[in-house]
Design a protein around this motif. Sequence first.
Motif, PDB file in Angstrom:
ATOM      1  N   ALA A  82       0.817  -1.447   0.052  1.00 60.35           N
ATOM      2  CA  ALA A  82      -0.241  -0.031  -0.118  1.00 60.35           C
ATOM      3  C   ALA A  82       0.990   1.258  -0.019  1.00 60.35           C
ATOM      4  O   ALA A  82       0.575   2.140  -0.685  1.00 60.35           O
ATOM      5  N   ALA A  83       2.086   1.248   1.072  1.00 55.26           N
ATOM      6  CA  ALA A  83       2.904   2.231   0.892  1.00 55.26           C
ATOM      7  C   ALA A  83       3.522   2.533  -0.501  1.00 55.26           C
ATOM      8  O   ALA A  83       4.019   3.687  -0.884  1.00 55.26           O
ATOM      9  N   PHE A  84       4.033   1.520  -1.155  1.00 52.39           N
ATOM     10  CA  PHE A  84       4.576   1.665  -2.258  1.00 52.39           C
ATOM     11  C   PHE A  84       3.743   2.165  -3.685  1.00 52.39           C
ATOM     12  O   PHE A  84       4.223   2.905  -4.292  1.00 52.39           O
ATOM     13  N   ARG A  85       2.542   1.658  -3.441  1.00 56.87           N
ATOM     14  CA  ARG A  85       1.605   2.239  -4.271  1.00 56.87           C
ATOM     15  C   ARG A  85       1.409   3.677  -4.210  1.00 56.87           C
ATOM     16  O   ARG A  85       1.150   4.624  -5.101  1.00 56.87           O
ATOM     17  N   ASP A  86       1.207   3.989  -2.794  1.00 57.61           N
ATOM     18  CA  ASP A  86       0.854   5.519  -2.592  1.00 57.61           C
ATOM     19  C   ASP A  86       2.151   6.469  -3.231  1.00 57.61           C
ATOM     20  O   ASP A  86       1.723   7.290  -3.574  1.00 57.61           O
TER      21      ASP A  86
END
Length: 203
Positions: A82-86
């Motif tokens: 999720a953090a990578f996608r953000d």
Amino acid sequence: MPRTKGDHEARRRDVSAAVWQVMATRGFAGLTLRAVAAELGATTGLLTHYFPTKRALLAYALDLLERRTLARPRRDAGQGLAAFRDALLDILPLTSGATDSNRVWVSSWDAALCDPALTADYARKYAQGRERLRTRVAAAQDLGELPPGDPARIAASAQSFVLGLVVQALFDPSAFPPERQVELLDGYLAALTAEAGSDRGGG
């Protein structure tokens, strides 16, 4: 009356706003002392106090762009994938502000490629961006959400993907509206996570 420090800082803020407005409306190629002076309602002579040369103006504009980019609100949906996608979503021109920043950034490439010092500075900035992505890739790998392997390679691939998507969205926004940009990014990430799933299955 003598000018105070507050007057000077207020004038610098006005100059920054004028520089940004010129870049946003005319692109980096249209950034000249005369254009900034006209936007500011001042003389070019006044601006030479801040920018004695055209290169000084360009360097200031790039610094302003970097500061505005870093100051933008960032998504924070969680950890791992999720953090990578953000982090990748934060690069894309999904809002009017992000579109302006990306238009200015892309239009500055020509000037940067013609100046060895600016070229090196751009290489440094892209390397820093890859490093920020690499740490998020590694965290997602630790959670089993991304496949094992060199996280730097995955980060470089992801950065290349989103930068290519930025260019297409800027040149053909009707074909690459925000929702399609997100769809394409999610498809790219789904392919990566599928590799992670197959690796777990094979174990």
